[in-house]
Every structure is written in structure tokens, then in C-alpha cells.
Design a protein around this motif. Sequence first.
Motif, PDB file in Angstrom:
ATOM      1  N   ALA A   1     -69.422  30.802  42.349  1.00 17.63           N
ATOM      2  CA  ALA A   1     -68.728  31.520  43.424  1.00 17.63           C
ATOM      3  C   ALA A   1     -69.653  31.757  44.608  1.00 17.63           C
ATOM      4  CB  ALA A   1     -68.187  32.848  42.907  1.00 17.63           C
TER       5      ALA A   1
ATOM      6  N   TYR B   1     -69.969  28.487  46.600  1.00 24.59           N
ATOM      7  CA  TYR B   1     -68.788  28.081  47.352  1.00 24.59           C
ATOM      8  C   TYR B   1     -68.206  29.175  48.246  1.00 24.59           C
ATOM      9  CZ  TYR B   1     -68.515  23.717  44.789  1.00 24.59           C
ATOM     10  OH  TYR B   1     -68.783  22.485  44.282  1.00 24.59           O
TER      11      TYR B   1
ATOM     12  N   SER C   1     -67.581  28.426  52.073  1.00 25.74           N
ATOM     13  CA  SER C   1     -66.432  27.594  52.434  1.00 25.74           C
ATOM     14  C   SER C   1     -65.141  28.401  52.441  1.00 25.74           C
ATOM     15  CB  SER C   1     -66.309  26.403  51.491  1.00 25.74           C
ATOM     16  OG  SER C   1     -66.096  26.845  50.172  1.00 25.74           O
ATOM     17  N   GLY C   2     -65.106  29.496  51.694  1.00 23.63           N
ATOM     18  CA  GLY C   2     -63.945  30.379  51.701  1.00 23.63           C
ATOM     19  C   GLY C   2     -64.116  31.546  52.655  1.00 23.63           C
TER      20      GLY C   2
ATOM     21  N   THR D   1     -66.867  38.041  41.257  1.00 26.42           N
ATOM     22  CA  THR D   1     -66.542  37.018  40.264  1.00 26.42           C
ATOM     23  C   THR D   1     -67.223  37.311  38.939  1.00 26.42           C
ATOM     24  OG1 THR D   1     -66.278  35.398  42.024  1.00 26.42           O
ATOM     25  CG2 THR D   1     -66.551  34.537  39.812  1.00 26.42           C
TER      26      THR D   1
ATOM     27  N   LEU E   1     -62.859  32.817  40.744  1.00 33.18           N
ATOM     28  CA  LEU E   1     -62.997  31.426  41.177  1.00 33.18           C
ATOM     29  C   LEU E   1     -61.649  30.838  41.572  1.00 33.18           C
ATOM     30  CD1 LEU E   1     -65.539  29.902  38.632  1.00 33.18           C
ATOM     31  CD2 LEU E   1     -65.903  30.456  41.037  1.00 33.18           C
TER      32      LEU E   1
ATOM     33  N   PHE F   1     -60.941  29.243  45.262  1.00 34.51           N
ATOM     34  CA  PHE F   1     -60.521  27.870  45.466  1.00 34.51           C
ATOM     35  C   PHE F   1     -59.084  27.789  46.015  1.00 34.51           C
ATOM     36  CE2 PHE F   1     -63.826  26.802  42.088  1.00 34.51           C
ATOM     37  CZ  PHE F   1     -64.783  26.539  43.052  1.00 34.51           C
ATOM     38  N   ASP F   2     -58.276  28.775  45.695  1.00 37.63           N
ATOM     39  CA  ASP F   2     -56.910  28.814  46.241  1.00 37.63           C
ATOM     40  C   ASP F   2     -56.958  29.076  47.738  1.00 37.63           C
ATOM     41  OD1 ASP F   2     -54.097  28.708  46.042  1.00 37.63           O
ATOM     42  OD2 ASP F   2     -54.016  30.909  46.034  1.00 37.63           O
TER      43      ASP F   2
ATOM     44  N   GLU G   1     -59.393  28.174  49.703  1.00 38.11           N
ATOM     45  CA  GLU G   1     -59.914  26.960  50.333  1.00 38.11           C
ATOM     46  C   GLU G   1     -58.799  25.974  50.608  1.00 38.11           C
ATOM     47  OE1 GLU G   1     -62.951  25.123  48.055  1.00 38.11           O
ATOM     48  OE2 GLU G   1     -64.422  26.673  48.460  1.00 38.11           O
ATOM     49  N   ASN G   2     -57.817  25.926  49.723  1.00 32.18           N
ATOM     50  CA  ASN G   2     -56.736  24.950  49.857  1.00 32.18           C
ATOM     51  C   ASN G   2     -55.700  25.361  50.889  1.00 32.18           C
ATOM     52  OD1 ASN G   2     -57.877  23.328  47.905  1.00 32.18           O
ATOM     53  ND2 ASN G   2     -56.751  24.310  46.246  1.00 32.18           N
TER      54      ASN G   2
END
Length: 102
Positions: free
Chosen positions: A67, A70, A73-74, A85, A93, A97-98, A100-101
Motif C-alpha cells: 500500500a 502504490y 498513484s492513488g 492498510t 488494498l 486499487f479501486d 486507481e481504476n
Amino acid sequence: MNLKFIKRNIFPLVKIISTVLITSAIGLESWNIYAFLTNRNVPSSLNPIFWIERFAMTSHFIESIIAAFYAHSGKKMPIQYATYTFFVGTIGLLELFDQEND
């Protein structure tokens, strides 16, 4: 059950339970270290619990490292999101990642 239902109703419950269990694991490990340093014995019947607790703490620690890596990026602060996290586990996590999308 659809994904929205799970995110809205199950995730908060899992976050609370995970935070309580990880905090308890930290306390249990602190007690074990204190007992070792003061030459006291911890009941051997707790050994399976210690192994489960150590596995959970290790996996949460690895997740928090991922976490932190990354988080930029978020658009999150790495230390804060790694700590978050660590306590909530895989859900942290998944949320990262959700985002990021999106």
C-alpha cells in the motif's frame, strides 16, 4: 449479493473486526515479549494463537508495504495509507486499487 452490497455493508464490519484483532495481536505479542524479558512463562496452550497472530501480523505488514508503494498513484500519503492498510488488511488494498481504476 452484489459488489455494492458487499462494499457498503460487509467492508465496514470487516474493517472494525480486523482493527480490533490486529490491535489485540499487538498486545498479545507485547505481552509475550514482556514475559520473555522478565523471565516469566507464557502458557504453552497459547502457542497456536501466537503462530496465527504472527502470520496475520506478517501478512498485514506485507500488505502495508504494498500500500505504501502504490499510495502515490492513488494520491494518498504513503505512511498514513500503509498504517491504515496494516490495520484493515486486504480491504485497504482493494480500496486503493479501486480508486486507481476510477
